[in-house]
Design an enzyme around this catalytic site. Sequence first.
Site, PDB file in Angstrom:
ATOM      1  CE1 TYR A 142     -20.134   4.426  40.825  1.00  0.00           C
ATOM      2  CE2 TYR A 142     -19.129   4.995  42.927  1.00  0.00           C
ATOM      3  CZ  TYR A 142     -20.204   4.505  42.205  1.00  0.00           C
ATOM      4  OH  TYR A 142     -21.344   4.106  42.855  1.00  0.00           O
ATOM      5  CG  ASP A 237     -15.171  -1.101  36.891  1.00  0.00           C
ATOM      6  OD1 ASP A 237     -15.450  -0.395  37.874  1.00  0.00           O
ATOM      7  OD2 ASP A 237     -16.051  -1.518  36.094  1.00  0.00           O
ATOM      8  CE  LYS A 265     -22.589   1.714  34.249  1.00  0.00           C
ATOM      9  NZ  LYS A 265     -23.549   2.637  34.856  1.00  0.00           N
TER      10      LYS A 265
HETATM   11  P1  KE4 Z   1     -23.724  -0.329  39.616  1.00  0.00           P
HETATM   12  O1  KE4 Z   1     -23.546  -0.943  40.984  1.00  0.00           O
HETATM   13  O2  KE4 Z   1     -24.281   1.093  39.674  1.00  0.00           O
HETATM   14  O3  KE4 Z   1     -24.515  -1.240  38.658  1.00  0.00           O
HETATM   15  O4  KE4 Z   1     -22.294  -0.224  38.941  1.00  0.00           O
HETATM   16  C1  KE4 Z   1     -21.279   0.456  39.631  1.00  0.00           C
HETATM   17  C2  KE4 Z   1     -20.202   0.884  38.652  1.00  0.00           C
HETATM   18  C3  KE4 Z   1     -19.030   0.154  38.594  1.00  0.00           C
HETATM   19  N1  KE4 Z   1     -18.035   0.488  37.735  1.00  0.00           N
HETATM   20  C4  KE4 Z   1     -18.180   1.537  36.885  1.00  0.00           C
HETATM   21  C5  KE4 Z   1     -17.070   1.871  35.941  1.00  0.00           C
HETATM   22  C6  KE4 Z   1     -19.366   2.313  36.899  1.00  0.00           C
HETATM   23  O5  KE4 Z   1     -19.492   3.357  36.047  1.00  0.00           O
HETATM   24  C7  KE4 Z   1     -20.402   1.985  37.790  1.00  0.00           C
HETATM   25  C8  KE4 Z   1     -21.688   2.795  37.892  1.00  0.00           C
HETATM   26  N2  KE4 Z   1     -21.766   3.947  37.070  1.00  0.00           N
HETATM   27  C9  KE4 Z   1     -22.615   5.021  37.554  1.00  0.00           C
HETATM   28  C10 KE4 Z   1     -22.540   6.161  36.524  1.00  0.00           C
HETATM   29  N3  KE4 Z   1     -21.409   6.946  36.696  1.00  0.00           N
HETATM   30  C11 KE4 Z   1     -24.007   4.572  37.805  1.00  0.00           C
HETATM   31  C12 KE4 Z   1     -24.998   5.704  38.015  1.00  0.00           C
HETATM   32  C13 KE4 Z   1     -25.457   5.781  39.438  1.00  0.00           C
HETATM   33  O6  KE4 Z   1     -24.617   5.610  40.359  1.00  0.00           O
HETATM   34  O7  KE4 Z   1     -26.666   6.061  39.637  1.00  0.00           O
END
Ligand code: KE4
Length: 425
Positions: A142, A237, A265
Amino acid sequence: MSVSEDLFAKALRMIPGGVNSPVRAFRSVGGTPFFTVKANGARLTTADGKELIDFVLTWGPAIHGHNEPSIRKAIAAALECGTSFGTPNPLEVEMAELILACVPAVKKVRMTNSGTEATMSAIRLARGYTGRPKIIKFSGCYHGHVDSLLVKAGSGALTQGNPDSAGVTPGTAADTVVVEYNNLPALEQAFKANAGAIAGVILEPFPANVGLILPDPGFLACVRALCTREGAVLIFDEVMTGFRLSLAGTQGLHDVVPDLVCLGKIIGGGLPVGAFGGKAEIMDKLAPLGPVYQAGTLSGNPLAMAAGLAAVRKLRDENPYARLDVLGRRVRDTLLSAAKRKGIPLQVPQVGSMFALFFNPSLVRNYDQAIASNGDLYRKVFRYALDHGVYLAPSPYETAFISTSHEGADIDQACTVLDAAIQSL
Ligand code: KE4
């Protein structure tokens, strides 16, 4: 009705699904999500005054635990000077210096406001740099809600993908090829089937949005070699793993060097942030230098920079990674021992302060094996743990996180509860 239930009923009337991000709605585990009103160290306090030992840690950022004093002080100091300027500010330069010092693959870096913006920008940059249209991603990885990456394996799994969300057009999905993680022949075949058209390959080096999957020995090195041979941009990523597993993310645990890295993060210390960086010759294709446009009103925001600088400097100065790995191993061993006594097949992939639970008799190496695991048993463990003061990820397909503030009484209490949760199955 509890305060959280009342708040959720109200939220449902105004916010789709009652949440501002789907996973928070507890739809994978059932029940009503609790609302958090404050957080300190390893613990959340809910709107109903219940304290929970938190293994989600706002999905990764809180590696030092919640409300960490040096981060709080850094935000307060920055706040004295204002919240956003829309001009360059010194903290952006300090953040760039720190990221370049910690992540060897990054020679130039651009800040964004989320991980999604970082990955979206990185794949656009790969396309702009190579002049090629297609991106390869891996099933189960993801990368945020980027149209090009909300794509699942298509009917012709090695040719084009199919949209994995409404609103993503077939035309967009057609330029994404989805390959099985840990499957080098499939990756080789995808390059062959799209000869000269692959701009880049993006992956979570350690997929952590499908539970937690670790690369087969040599897998990442072979992905690197194939990208080099084919002239495709290799994008790691590390939004989740960056600064989580070492100061260089997974790159501190192996010797594979990507062309671009996405971060997020932890580098925001809990405030909205993302970043992407890598080889200067690629990054210099970005506006205003080059033809690849990318922008953001609040990119490099001084409050987020102050919080992220405090968080990363604390990691650099204290180097807590060995301590975090000890805590991760302790939780893993607790769970495996409990499952063995109960006679239930359980895998607990763990690396540093990240772990996951797959109720599966075999090692989970890819997406299909992950989703074949017993989600009902996970849901029962989640519910028992929550009822006994421990908050695991509200989905079988997420990763749990540990902070330095879990050390001591909280990890002791959590392990007792996790053992009992397995015994309760
Ligand atoms: P954000 O756009 O949520 O800051 O990051 C996206 C993203 C990109 N790449 C990886 C490997 C990620 O894990 C994420 C976001 N992680 C999720 C948790 N599995 C965020 C939680 C959510 O979607 O509320």
